[in-house]
Design a protein around this motif. Structure first.
Motif: not given
Length: 143
Positions: A15-32
């Motif tokens: 949940a924290v990882l997802r929240d941080e990714r979304r806070r940064q405005g990044r997609t799953l594809a970008q972070v992956a």
């Protein structure tokens, strides 16, 4: 599943990882892509369905530019807040005044320099600092 069970660590971290990714405005594809893992694996980690290895966790946190300790602290803080909110729901308004849950205590800071030891009288022979005077103090790390 019993609603009173503690949340799993993988769920809290996800949940924290997802929240941080979304806070940064990044997609799953970008972070992956940055972490060098598949989008499906990252999604499974974020949803708490997969337990990430320490290496995978380091890759994901590195891609998000956060540290593993920051992730763990946020997950712990969220768990405490969730516990307090659930206590409110079970007991009613004002439950957080009665339910304190595990306290988020900051570790006591101890200056381990020889000058501080001389100043506080906690010095030991050979320039070492004695922790005997502080029995509840635990040393987290030393530089």
């Amino acid at each position: 599943m019993d609603e009173h069970l503690e949340p799993l660590l993988r769920e809290l971290m996800g949940a924290v990882l997802r929240d941080e990714r979304r806070r940064q405005g990044r997609t799953l594809a970008q972070v992956a892509a940055t972490a060098g893992i598949s989008m499906q694996h990252l999604s499974d980690v974020e949803r708490g369905r997969k337990d990430p290895s320490s290496e995978l966790l380091a890759a994901i946190t590195g891609a998000l530019e956060v540290t593993v300790p920051q992730l763990l602290l946020r997950a712990a803080g969220d768990a405490v807040l969730r516990g307090r909110a659930e206590a409110d729901e079970r007991v009613g308004a004002g439950a957080t005044e009665r339910f304190r849950g595990p306290a988020l205590l900051r570790p006591e800071t101890l200056d381990l320099t020889s000058a501080a030891a001389e100043r506080t009288g906690q010095g030991a022979p050979g320039g070492e600092v004695s922790l005997a005077a502080r029995p509840r103090l635990s040393l987290l790390s030393a530089a």
